[in-house]
Every structure is written in C-alpha cells, then in structure tokens.
Scaffold this motif. Structure first.
Motif, mmCIF file in Angstrom:
data_model
loop_
_atom_site.group_PDB
_atom_site.id
_atom_site.type_symbol
_atom_site.label_atom_id
_atom_site.label_comp_id
_atom_site.label_asym_id
_atom_site.label_seq_id
_atom_site.Cartn_x
_atom_site.Cartn_y
_atom_site.Cartn_z
ATOM 1 N N ALA A 192 0.834 -1.209 0.000
ATOM 2 C CA ALA A 192 0.000 0.000 0.000
ATOM 3 C C ALA A 192 0.868 1.258 0.000
ATOM 4 C CB ALA A 192 -0.928 -0.003 1.212
ATOM 5 N N VAL A 193 1.946 1.241 0.792
ATOM 6 C CA VAL A 193 2.831 2.417 0.856
ATOM 7 C C VAL A 193 3.523 2.638 -0.493
ATOM 8 C CG1 VAL A 193 4.920 3.354 1.918
ATOM 9 C CG2 VAL A 193 3.178 2.248 3.342
ATOM 10 N N VAL A 194 4.003 1.543 -1.098
ATOM 11 C CA VAL A 194 4.686 1.668 -2.389
ATOM 12 C C VAL A 194 3.740 2.214 -3.453
ATOM 13 C CG1 VAL A 194 5.719 0.345 -4.284
ATOM 14 C CG2 VAL A 194 6.389 -0.123 -1.918
ATOM 15 N N VAL A 195 2.519 1.659 -3.504
ATOM 16 C CA VAL A 195 1.557 2.124 -4.517
ATOM 17 C C VAL A 195 1.175 3.580 -4.267
ATOM 18 C CG1 VAL A 195 -0.730 1.754 -5.513
ATOM 19 C CG2 VAL A 195 0.691 -0.198 -4.908
ATOM 20 N N TYR A 196 1.052 3.951 -2.974
ATOM 21 C CA TYR A 196 0.737 5.359 -2.667
ATOM 22 C C TYR A 196 1.846 6.287 -3.176
ATOM 23 C CZ TYR A 196 0.226 9.731 -0.258
ATOM 24 O OH TYR A 196 0.132 11.078 0.001
ATOM 25 N N VAL A 197 3.082 5.915 -2.896
ATOM 26 C CA VAL A 197 4.206 6.759 -3.340
ATOM 27 C C VAL A 197 4.215 6.881 -4.860
ATOM 28 C CG1 VAL A 197 6.728 6.878 -3.494
ATOM 29 C CG2 VAL A 197 5.629 6.313 -1.318
ATOM 30 N N ILE A 198 3.951 5.759 -5.539
ATOM 31 C CA ILE A 198 3.944 5.779 -7.003
ATOM 32 C C ILE A 198 2.820 6.670 -7.527
ATOM 33 C CG2 ILE A 198 3.454 4.352 -9.039
ATOM 34 C CD1 ILE A 198 4.930 2.059 -7.611
ATOM 35 N N MET A 199 1.618 6.513 -6.950
ATOM 36 C CA MET A 199 0.440 7.152 -7.552
ATOM 37 C C MET A 199 0.193 8.570 -7.044
ATOM 38 S SD MET A 199 -2.275 4.084 -7.958
ATOM 39 C CE MET A 199 -2.042 2.893 -9.270
ATOM 40 N N THR A 246 -6.398 6.638 -1.676
ATOM 41 C CA THR A 246 -6.973 5.436 -1.063
ATOM 42 C C THR A 246 -5.886 4.586 -0.424
ATOM 43 O OG1 THR A 246 -8.691 5.431 -2.758
ATOM 44 C CG2 THR A 246 -8.392 3.400 -1.514
ATOM 45 N N TRP A 247 -4.722 4.548 -1.083
ATOM 46 C CA TRP A 247 -3.646 3.669 -0.612
ATOM 47 C C TRP A 247 -3.032 4.181 0.685
ATOM 48 C CZ3 TRP A 247 -3.712 -0.839 -2.884
ATOM 49 C CH2 TRP A 247 -4.280 -0.914 -4.156
ATOM 50 N N LEU A 248 -3.085 5.501 0.905
ATOM 51 C CA LEU A 248 -2.607 6.040 2.176
ATOM 52 C C LEU A 248 -3.538 5.604 3.311
ATOM 53 C CD1 LEU A 248 -0.613 7.939 3.642
ATOM 54 C CD2 LEU A 248 -2.209 9.819 3.195
ATOM 55 N N VAL A 249 -4.849 5.604 3.027
ATOM 56 C CA VAL A 249 -5.824 5.149 4.019
ATOM 57 C C VAL A 249 -5.606 3.671 4.325
ATOM 58 C CG1 VAL A 249 -8.285 4.848 4.483
ATOM 59 C CG2 VAL A 249 -7.487 6.882 3.266
ATOM 60 N N LEU A 250 -5.381 2.870 3.282
ATOM 61 C CA LEU A 250 -5.153 1.439 3.490
ATOM 62 C C LEU A 250 -3.894 1.200 4.319
ATOM 63 C CD1 LEU A 250 -5.885 -1.515 2.940
ATOM 64 C CD2 LEU A 250 -4.566 -1.374 0.813
ATOM 65 N N GLY A 251 -2.821 1.944 4.033
ATOM 66 C CA GLY A 251 -1.581 1.769 4.792
ATOM 67 C C GLY A 251 -1.745 2.152 6.249
ATOM 68 N N GLY A 252 -2.381 3.311 6.508
ATOM 69 C CA GLY A 252 -2.576 3.751 7.894
ATOM 70 C C GLY A 252 -3.552 2.871 8.644
ATOM 71 N N GLY A 253 -4.680 2.543 7.990
ATOM 72 C CA GLY A 253 -5.664 1.672 8.637
ATOM 73 C C GLY A 253 -5.115 0.278 8.878
ATOM 74 N N LEU A 256 10.175 6.389 -11.566
ATOM 75 C CA LEU A 256 9.565 5.435 -10.634
ATOM 76 C C LEU A 256 10.567 4.354 -10.230
ATOM 77 C CD1 LEU A 256 5.951 4.801 -12.039
ATOM 78 C CD2 LEU A 256 6.630 6.143 -10.044
ATOM 79 N N GLY A 257 11.424 3.953 -11.180
ATOM 80 C CA GLY A 257 12.457 2.960 -10.867
ATOM 81 C C GLY A 257 13.397 3.451 -9.781
ATOM 82 N N LEU A 258 13.765 4.742 -9.840
ATOM 83 C CA LEU A 258 14.637 5.309 -8.799
ATOM 84 C C LEU A 258 13.934 5.266 -7.441
ATOM 85 C CD1 LEU A 258 16.118 8.401 -10.692
ATOM 86 C CD2 LEU A 258 17.309 6.287 -10.057
ATOM 87 N N PHE A 259 12.633 5.587 -7.434
ATOM 88 C CA PHE A 259 11.878 5.504 -6.189
ATOM 89 C C PHE A 259 11.824 4.060 -5.684
ATOM 90 C CE2 PHE A 259 9.643 9.098 -4.335
ATOM 91 C CZ PHE A 259 10.025 10.115 -5.183
ATOM 92 N N GLY A 260 11.604 3.129 -6.611
ATOM 93 C CA GLY A 260 11.531 1.717 -6.227
ATOM 94 C C GLY A 260 12.824 1.247 -5.579
ATOM 95 N N LEU A 261 13.976 1.668 -6.132
ATOM 96 C CA LEU A 261 15.261 1.266 -5.556
ATOM 97 C C LEU A 261 15.463 1.899 -4.178
ATOM 98 C CD1 LEU A 261 17.371 1.483 -8.823
ATOM 99 C CD2 LEU A 261 16.961 -0.590 -7.461
#
Length: 334
Positions: free
Chosen positions: A17-24, A60-67, A264-269
């Motif tokens: 959830a955190v990774v998808v939030y950062v990406i999106m 939504t993904w921030l809510v999922l990560g926190g919840g 996004l690849g740099l963020f992923g690394l």
C-alpha cells in the motif's frame, strides 16, 4: 491456515500500500509543488486536468496503509503516532488544504490565484511532512516498555529535514515526468527543461541520505557495509546508477513515457534500500513486526476483507487510468 505467517503477509500488504501510494500520489503532489512555475491559464489548467480524474483515488492507498497499521500492528501504531503527531497532522492538513483548493479554484475564479497558492502550499506541506516522518522513523524512536518515551520535538533533526527536502525533489521529478507524458506543446517543453535538473537534485539527495543512514544505527551499518552482505547491498547503488543513466538518456531522446517509469524505478530502488535497513522491524531497532502484531485470529479475519477489497481497489484504479489515458488539454471541469 496454521503454519502460515500472517504477520509477514500483513507486513507485505502494508508495504505494498505504501509503495503504490508513493507511485500514484507522488506525481500529483509533485505537480502541486511545481505549479507556481507554470503559466497562469492554459498551462495550469492542463496540469490540473492531467491529475483530476485520479488524484483523490490515489490517496486510497494512504488510508489502506494507515488503517492496516492500526489493525494489524496496533503496538506499532500506538508508539509511532504519539512520536510523530506533529508531522502527521501537518501532512493531513496539507492534504485537506490541497483537496479544497483543487475544487474551489474552478468554482471561485475570482480568487483563483489564492486557491492556486493553497494548492501549492498544501502539496509542499504534505510532501515535506511525509519525508520528515520517514526520516524520523528511520533515525529511531525512543521506546520504553511498550510506549513512546521521547519528547515532542524528537522527530525534528537535520536527518529528518534532509529526508523532507529529498522527498520534495523526488515528487517534483515524478510530477514533471508525468506532465511530459500527458501533455504537449510549451508545457511539455518546459517540463523537459526541468526534469534534468530535478533528476540531478534527486540523485544528490539520494547520495546524502544513503551516506547518512548507515551511521544512524549500528545495525544499519552492519546490514549495508559488513562483509559478505555488502556484496549484495552494493547492487542497489549500482542499479540506481544504471537507471539514472537510462533516465537521462530517455530525456535526451525526448521520449515521453520512459522518463516517468525510470523516475519510478529510482523511487523503487530507494524503497528497496529502506527495506534493507528496516526489515524485520516495524520500528527500527526497537520493535519487530512479530512483537507489534495483532493476534492471529484478528489477522485472519482482516485478511478476508483485504483479499476482497484490495483487488477491487486495483480494478477500479486500473479502469480509471485506462479510461483517461492519452494526452490532456486545458478544457474541462478543473
């Protein structure tokens, strides 16, 4: 499901959830950071329209990560929240300010300049607070027994400020690359001119944070630099170098989608590096995921809900991006 470690599964769900939030959400916050640099009128409306159909769904993904942290790792939630009240509240207020400005800049054109300022201010505050939160968690939280034992300002250090500015550079780069992909004409050319400088700024920030991290905790130092583990961890900076070369090459060739995916690849690394530093702790050096986990029965009950809802969220998110694919213009609601 005896024999299956649900704690690891829940750690994976929250990390996802955190990774998808950062990406999106990273790229639409980045557009807010860059917004004052765009020409008033058509360019600003085009930038807004590029994220209008997806920005609120991204959160939504921030809510999922926190919840998920509250439900699956209640001890970690109970320690982290009082330790980081100030930056977390600042982040939420920034997101609220940004969301209100998003709607009112269209509905209240006589005060659009103020709403544009609020949009940028909310984006900068939310992003900087997220970076500070990450830095404060990584540098360590004072824990005694099962409770936070530090002071009100423990989160505020040179390292957490560094990670705050690093995230500002990173999100601005993502926003810039998103606009290269989604726009054309003068706005796209402007973003091409910004992307190279933002890429250099992000790499300098990555180097600074990476150089400081091993010296925050003795355990970080051994995980990153002790032999033979260093043979594996050295692949991360090497991969970062390769992706960086590909990123700048894609800019020089005026490719449109590739710079965004290399960014996004740099963020992923960076997130892989964060996992190397923290795993298997949820509070580095203090509490492991197993020590913070909810009872097995609770994790199993929640997993049924997650198994239904996460695919639903992924499906409507993918549908929204598919429907609104392609270049955007300045006409429309926002």
């Amino acid at each position: 499901m005896n024999g299956i470690d649900l704690t690891v599964i829940w750690a994976g769900i929250i990390a996802f959830a955190v990774v998808v939030y950062v990406i999106m959400d990273g790229f639409d916050l980045g557009i807010g950071i860059l917004f004052p640099n765009f020409k008033v009128g058509q360019d600003r409306d085009t930038a807004m329209n590029s994220i209008a159909p997806v920005w609120d769904g991204n959160e939504t993904w921030l809510v999922l990560g926190g919840g998920g942290l509250l439900a699956a790792f209640p001890l970690a939630y109970a320690i982290i929240l009082p330790a980081l009240y100030a930056p977390l509240i600042a982040m939420l207020l920034g997101l609220v300010l940004r969301g209100v400005a998003f709607e009112f800049r269209w509905r209240d054109p006589s005060h659009r300049a103020r709403w544009d300022f609020a949009f940028t201010a909310g984006s900068v505050i939310a992003t900087f607070a997220q970076g500070v939160t990450l830095g404060a968690l990584l540098q360590g939280i004072t824990v005694e027994g099962r409770a936070y034992a530090g002071g009100w300002w423990e989160w505020l250090t040179p390292f957490s400020i560094l990670t705050g500015f690093a995230l500002l550079a990173g999100y601005a780069l993502l926003g810039c690359c998103w606009l290269i992909w989604k726009t054309e004409g003068p706005l796209q050319r402007q973003c091409y001119s910004y992307a190279g400088r933002l890429g250099i700024l992000l790499l300098l920030a990555i180097i600074a944070v990476s150089a400081a991290t091993p010296f925050l905790e003795e355990e970080y130092y051994s995980r990153w630099l002790a032999y033979p583990g260093v043979l594996a961890t050295a692949q991360i900076p090497l991969a970062t170098l390769v992706v960086s070369v590909l990123f700048f090459r894609s800019l020089s060739k005026r490719q449109e989608a590739a710079p965004f995916f290399y960014a996004l690849g740099l963020f992923g690394l960076c997130l892989v590096g964060l996992a190397v530093s923290m795993w298997p702790d949820v509070i580095p050096g203090r509490v492991t995921i197993w020590e913070a986990a909810a009872p097995y029965e609770s994790q199993l009950f929640m997993l049924v809900g997650a198994a239904i809802m996460v695919p639903v969220i992924l499906a409507y998110t993918a549908w929204a991006y598919w429907v609104f694919r392609g270049k955007v213009g300045s006409d429309g609601y926002h």
